[in-house]
Motif scaffolding. Structure first.
Motif, PDB file in Angstrom:
ATOM      1  N   GLY A 118       6.119   5.628   3.576  1.00 26.94           N
ATOM      2  CA  GLY A 118       5.909   4.803   4.074  1.00 26.94           C
ATOM      3  C   GLY A 118       5.019   3.562   4.796  1.00 26.94           C
ATOM      4  O   GLY A 118       4.369   2.962   5.584  1.00 26.94           O
ATOM      5  N   LYS A 119       3.741   3.699   3.906  1.00 28.87           N
ATOM      6  CA  LYS A 119       3.033   2.652   4.444  1.00 28.87           C
ATOM      7  C   LYS A 119       2.725   1.500   4.214  1.00 28.87           C
ATOM      8  O   LYS A 119       3.261   1.522   2.081  1.00 28.87           O
ATOM      9  N   PRO A 120       2.304   1.156   4.246  1.00 30.58           N
ATOM     10  CA  PRO A 120       1.916  -0.634   3.656  1.00 30.58           C
ATOM     11  C   PRO A 120       1.302  -0.827   2.400  1.00 30.58           C
ATOM     12  O   PRO A 120       0.082  -0.197   2.300  1.00 30.58           O
ATOM     13  N   PHE A 121       1.129  -2.116   1.654  1.00 32.60           N
ATOM     14  CA  PHE A 121       0.281  -2.133   0.839  1.00 32.60           C
ATOM     15  C   PHE A 121      -1.020  -2.899   1.742  1.00 32.60           C
ATOM     16  O   PHE A 121      -0.701  -3.652   2.681  1.00 32.60           O
ATOM     17  N   SER A 122      -2.210  -2.653   1.251  1.00 28.09           N
ATOM     18  CA  SER A 122      -3.309  -3.066   1.895  1.00 28.09           C
ATOM     19  C   SER A 122      -4.570  -3.816   0.982  1.00 28.09           C
ATOM     20  O   SER A 122      -4.650  -2.698   0.280  1.00 28.09           O
ATOM     21  N   ASP A 123      -5.502  -4.722   1.757  1.00 27.97           N
ATOM     22  CA  ASP A 123      -6.452  -5.268   1.749  1.00 27.97           C
ATOM     23  C   ASP A 123      -6.962  -5.104   1.718  1.00 27.97           C
ATOM     24  O   ASP A 123      -9.029  -5.369   1.762  1.00 27.97           O
ATOM     25  N   LYS A 124      -7.336  -4.252   3.406  1.00 23.20           N
ATOM     26  CA  LYS A 124      -8.153  -5.743   4.912  1.00 23.20           C
ATOM     27  C   LYS A 124      -8.689  -4.245   5.289  1.00 23.20           C
ATOM     28  O   LYS A 124      -9.336  -3.910   5.793  1.00 23.20           O
ATOM     29  N   SER A 125      -7.703  -2.465   5.179  1.00 23.68           N
ATOM     30  CA  SER A 125      -8.282  -1.085   5.461  1.00 23.68           C
ATOM     31  C   SER A 125      -9.248  -0.869   5.180  1.00 23.68           C
ATOM     32  O   SER A 125     -10.371  -1.451   3.841  1.00 23.68           O
ATOM     33  N   LEU A 126     -10.352  -0.007   5.925  1.00 25.68           N
ATOM     34  CA  LEU A 126     -11.792   0.807   6.002  1.00 25.68           C
ATOM     35  C   LEU A 126     -11.361   1.216   4.414  1.00 25.68           C
ATOM     36  O   LEU A 126     -12.597   0.576   3.828  1.00 25.68           O
ATOM     37  N   CYS A 127     -10.691   1.951   3.872  1.00 27.00           N
ATOM     38  CA  CYS A 127     -10.363   2.214   2.547  1.00 27.00           C
ATOM     39  C   CYS A 127     -10.677   1.137   1.928  1.00 27.00           C
ATOM     40  O   CYS A 127     -11.096   1.771   0.314  1.00 27.00           O
ATOM     41  N   ALA A 128      -9.213   0.179   1.678  1.00 27.17           N
ATOM     42  CA  ALA A 128      -9.599  -1.016   0.796  1.00 27.17           C
ATOM     43  C   ALA A 128     -10.656  -1.042   0.635  1.00 27.17           C
ATOM     44  O   ALA A 128     -11.690  -1.488  -0.929  1.00 27.17           O
ATOM     45  N   VAL A 129     -12.092  -1.478   0.919  1.00 23.45           N
ATOM     46  CA  VAL A 129     -13.269  -1.914   1.606  1.00 23.45           C
ATOM     47  C   VAL A 129     -14.078  -0.941   0.936  1.00 23.45           C
ATOM     48  O   VAL A 129     -14.727  -0.857   0.565  1.00 23.45           O
TER      49      VAL A 129
END
Length: 229
Positions: free
Chosen positions: A156-167
């Motif tokens: 149920g989680k969206p794909f992201s390149d903006k979250s703190l984890c992505a950084v």
């Protein structure tokens, strides 16, 4: 380039048989200017996708080394197919969504861990990736303890390149308070093997159960496939 409705029947939500799945896949091949796959088993030399007689099997991701790099890539970049060679391939979020949104599939993740120098396979049922409007949200369910650990965290989680984890991890992913499985970080390479643990951040890994508790397994090779029944 053809529009999707030129090749996909309006009753796509009713796709349940092998022939309809094949028809839908071939329409996508036309849409993306790929070679359709026919029986008996045939391999596209361009994409490395496979369609077998008894199962509809498509490669989602194949990384047999460090040639395919997703470091600091955006969701926009991840939308599209990436082909380095037959051993390094990414289907793209748009195509993955078009294939799994109408009908859920089984997801098979096979990988080699350098942590225990062993091959592992994880299976997930009810796999689906929603479309761009829904931020390519992922759905999946596990059966074993390792699969449940991963699916409960990412479902149920969206794909992201903006979250703190992505950084922090320098890669996009389906993040939920970071992750339990990341396909898109760097594959284990010589730099990893010659480095202390402090520079292992940013390498693809999965959290698995072990006799002494949960342990991170660093990934050297990975092959992710979807199965339509």
């Amino acid at each position: 380039m053809k529009s999707l409705k030129d090749g996909v029947n309006a009753s796509i939500s009713a796709m349940t048989t092998k022939n309809v799945v094949i028809s839908h896949y071939n329409s996508l091949c036309s849409l993306y200017k790929l070679h359709p796959l026919r029986f008996p088993q045939q391999t596209s030399q361009r994409t490395g996708w496979h369609l077998k007689e008894n199962h509809n099997v498509l490669t989602v991701l194949k990384r047999m080394g460090a040639d395919l790099d997703f470091i600091n890539q955006t969701t926009e970049y991840m939308r599209f197919e990436r082909i380095v060679n037959l051993n390094n391939y990414w289907i793209g979020l748009d195509k993955l969504s078009k294939l799994t949104k109408p009908m859920k599939a089984k997801l098979k993740c096979s990988f080699h861990s350098v942590t225990d120098n062993a091959n592992h396979t994880l299976w997930f049922k009810d796999f689906q990736v929603r479309d761009r409007k829904e931020n390519y949200t992922i759905f999946l369910k596990g059966t074993t303890a390792d699969e449940i650990l991963i699916s409960n965290h990412h479902n149920g989680k969206p794909f992201s390149d903006k979250s703190l984890c992505a950084v922090v991890f320098q890669s996009p992913n389906w993040y939920n308070n970071c992750y339990r499985f990341n396909w898109f970080e760097k594959m284990v390479d010589d730099e990893f093997k010659n480095c202390d643990t402090h520079c292992h951040i940013g390498y693809s890994k999965v959290l698995l159960h072990s006799p002494d508790g949960r342990k991170w397994h660093f990934i050297e090779k990975i092959h992710v496939q979807i199965y339509f029944e």
